[in-house]
Scaffold this motif. Structure first.
Motif, PDB file in Angstrom:
ATOM      1  N   GLY A 129       0.819  -1.222   0.000  1.00 20.19           N
ATOM      2  CA  GLY A 129       0.000   0.000   0.000  1.00 20.19           C
ATOM      3  C   GLY A 129       0.844   1.259   0.000  1.00 20.19           C
ATOM      4  O   GLY A 129       2.051   1.228  -0.301  1.00 20.19           O
ATOM      5  N   ALA A 130       0.209   2.363   0.403  1.00 20.03           N
ATOM      6  CA  ALA A 130       0.826   3.680   0.225  1.00 20.03           C
ATOM      7  C   ALA A 130       2.084   3.877   1.064  1.00 20.03           C
ATOM      8  O   ALA A 130       2.951   4.691   0.717  1.00 20.03           O
ATOM      9  N   LYS A 131       2.227   3.141   2.166  1.00 16.63           N
ATOM     10  CA  LYS A 131       3.383   3.356   3.037  1.00 16.63           C
ATOM     11  C   LYS A 131       4.605   2.521   2.631  1.00 16.63           C
ATOM     12  O   LYS A 131       5.664   2.627   3.247  1.00 16.63           O
ATOM     13  N   GLY A 132       4.443   1.680   1.597  1.00 16.28           N
ATOM     14  CA  GLY A 132       5.560   0.844   1.155  1.00 16.28           C
ATOM     15  C   GLY A 132       6.029   1.257  -0.235  1.00 16.28           C
ATOM     16  O   GLY A 132       5.216   1.501  -1.113  1.00 16.28           O
ATOM     17  N   SER A 133       7.342   1.353  -0.402  1.00 20.40           N
ATOM     18  CA  SER A 133       7.867   1.691  -1.726  1.00 20.40           C
ATOM     19  C   SER A 133       9.210   0.989  -1.920  1.00 20.40           C
ATOM     20  O   SER A 133       9.749   0.385  -0.992  1.00 20.40           O
ATOM     21  N   ALA A 134       9.726   1.055  -3.139  1.00 19.26           N
ATOM     22  CA  ALA A 134      11.008   0.419  -3.450  1.00 19.26           C
ATOM     23  C   ALA A 134      11.870   1.396  -4.232  1.00 19.26           C
ATOM     24  O   ALA A 134      11.356   2.294  -4.904  1.00 19.26           O
ATOM     25  N   GLY A 135      13.172   1.216  -4.120  1.00 20.41           N
ATOM     26  CA  GLY A 135      14.088   2.094  -4.852  1.00 20.41           C
ATOM     27  C   GLY A 135      15.468   1.474  -4.886  1.00 20.41           C
ATOM     28  O   GLY A 135      15.661   0.334  -4.444  1.00 20.41           O
ATOM     29  N   SER A 136      16.410   2.228  -5.412  1.00 17.73           N
ATOM     30  CA  SER A 136      17.796   1.744  -5.428  1.00 17.73           C
ATOM     31  C   SER A 136      18.310   1.727  -3.981  1.00 17.73           C
ATOM     32  O   SER A 136      17.669   2.270  -3.072  1.00 17.73           O
ATOM     33  N   PHE A 137      19.490   1.145  -3.766  1.00 16.57           N
ATOM     34  CA  PHE A 137      20.065   1.158  -2.415  1.00 16.57           C
ATOM     35  C   PHE A 137      20.248   2.607  -1.938  1.00 16.57           C
ATOM     36  O   PHE A 137      19.985   2.917  -0.769  1.00 16.57           O
ATOM     37  N   SER A 138      20.696   3.495  -2.834  1.00 17.22           N
ATOM     38  CA  SER A 138      20.942   4.877  -2.375  1.00 17.22           C
ATOM     39  C   SER A 138      19.625   5.593  -2.087  1.00 17.22           C
ATOM     40  O   SER A 138      19.534   6.353  -1.121  1.00 17.22           O
ATOM     41  N   GLU A 139      18.599   5.328  -2.884  1.00 16.99           N
ATOM     42  CA  GLU A 139      17.294   5.955  -2.604  1.00 16.99           C
ATOM     43  C   GLU A 139      16.738   5.467  -1.260  1.00 16.99           C
ATOM     44  O   GLU A 139      16.195   6.245  -0.480  1.00 16.99           O
ATOM     45  N   ALA A 140      16.889   4.165  -1.012  1.00 18.50           N
ATOM     46  CA  ALA A 140      16.384   3.613   0.257  1.00 18.50           C
ATOM     47  C   ALA A 140      17.168   4.178   1.441  1.00 18.50           C
ATOM     48  O   ALA A 140      16.600   4.524   2.476  1.00 18.50           O
TER      49      ALA A 140
END
Ligand SMILES: NC(=O)c1ccc[n+]([C@@H]2O[C@H](COP(=O)([O-])OP(=O)(O)OC[C@H]3O[C@@H](n4cnc5c(N)ncnc54)[C@H](OP(=O)(O)O)[C@@H]3O)[C@@H](O)[C@H]2O)c1
Length: 200
Positions: free
Chosen positions: A30-41
């Motif tokens: 849902g809205a509180k979960g996202s994914a990104g690169s290691f640097s974005e995370a």
């Protein structure tokens, strides 16, 4: 662990070199979960969980970017497991008993606040495991007291009793607990146990 953080209202961004594999998780999160690169995370996280292959941790932290780690609490769930096959159910480590992986990481990234935790239990039991009312023990260590306080708060939420073993050097003893934890798994396919420190 990401699901556990979501359960307690945290925003979560999982870092990966290939975020396409996180599509299904993202749609469930849902809205509180996202994914990104290691640097974005790493940039996103106020608290960072390090959960990558032991031999690739340095590389992953470099990809995350030192500036994105400085000053932050870094929960280190990793283990220095070698690629060699286990011997009679005993994992091989690429470290020795005089220097843990976490100490190497702490030296390489001196401004990040590493706290060893969650390395010696399987991921299905990391959040609110059901041991019939008995709280299992999570052994932690790290050089920064306030960072350990933050981790203790998370462990309280996740249903664990925190056993603080002191400074980073204690990771020399905590990391091998994963070897011990895995033995019943490799020998008898038992993977649901956790450790408990009994006191008088
Ligand atoms: N699985 C458990 O129940 C458990 C329990 C306690 C502790 N741990 C520890 O947690 C860590 C992760 O375990 P795991 O079970 O998820 O499996 P794993 O195969 O040890 O690690 C997979 C992760 O490592 C990353 N990775 C692999 N090679 C990489 C490289 N060359 N550069 C950067 N990142 C790399 C992957 O990133 P990408 O997404 O980019 O591929 C993925 O996130 C390990 O240190 C393990 O000992 C695991």
């Amino acid at each position: 662990m990401a699901d556990g953080f979501l359960k307690y209202g945290y925003d979560v961004k999982i870092g990966s070199r290939d975020i396409s594999k996180l599509k299904e998780w993202k749609s469930k999160a849902g809205a509180k979960g996202s994914a990104g690169s290691f640097s974005e995370a790493a940039l996103f996280g106020e608290i960072i969980v390090l959960a990558v292959k032991g031999g690739a941790v340095m590389e992953a932290l470099k990809l995350a970017g030192e500036n994105n780690l400085n000053g932050k609490t870094l929960i280190d769930a990793t283990n220095p497991i070698d690629d060699k096959v286990p011997e009679n159910g005993v994992l091989r480590y690429f470290t020795n008993l005089d220097e843990s992986l976490m100490e190497q990481l702490q030296k390489a990234f001196p401004k990040a606040k590493f706290v060893k935790a969650f390395n010696s239990v399987g991921n299905p039991m990391m959040v609110n495991p059901d041991y019939k009312g008995i709280k299992p023990s999570m052994f932690i260590c790290g050089n920064d007291e306030s960072a350990k306080g933050e981790v203790k708060h998370i462990l309280d939420q996740f249903g664990w009793e925190t056993e603080d073993m002191g400074k980073a050097e204690a990771a020399r003893a905590i990391e091998p607990l994963c070897m011990l934890w895995c033995i019943p798994g490799f020998l008898r396919n038992e993977w649901t146990h956790a450790f408990k420190l009994l006191k008088m």
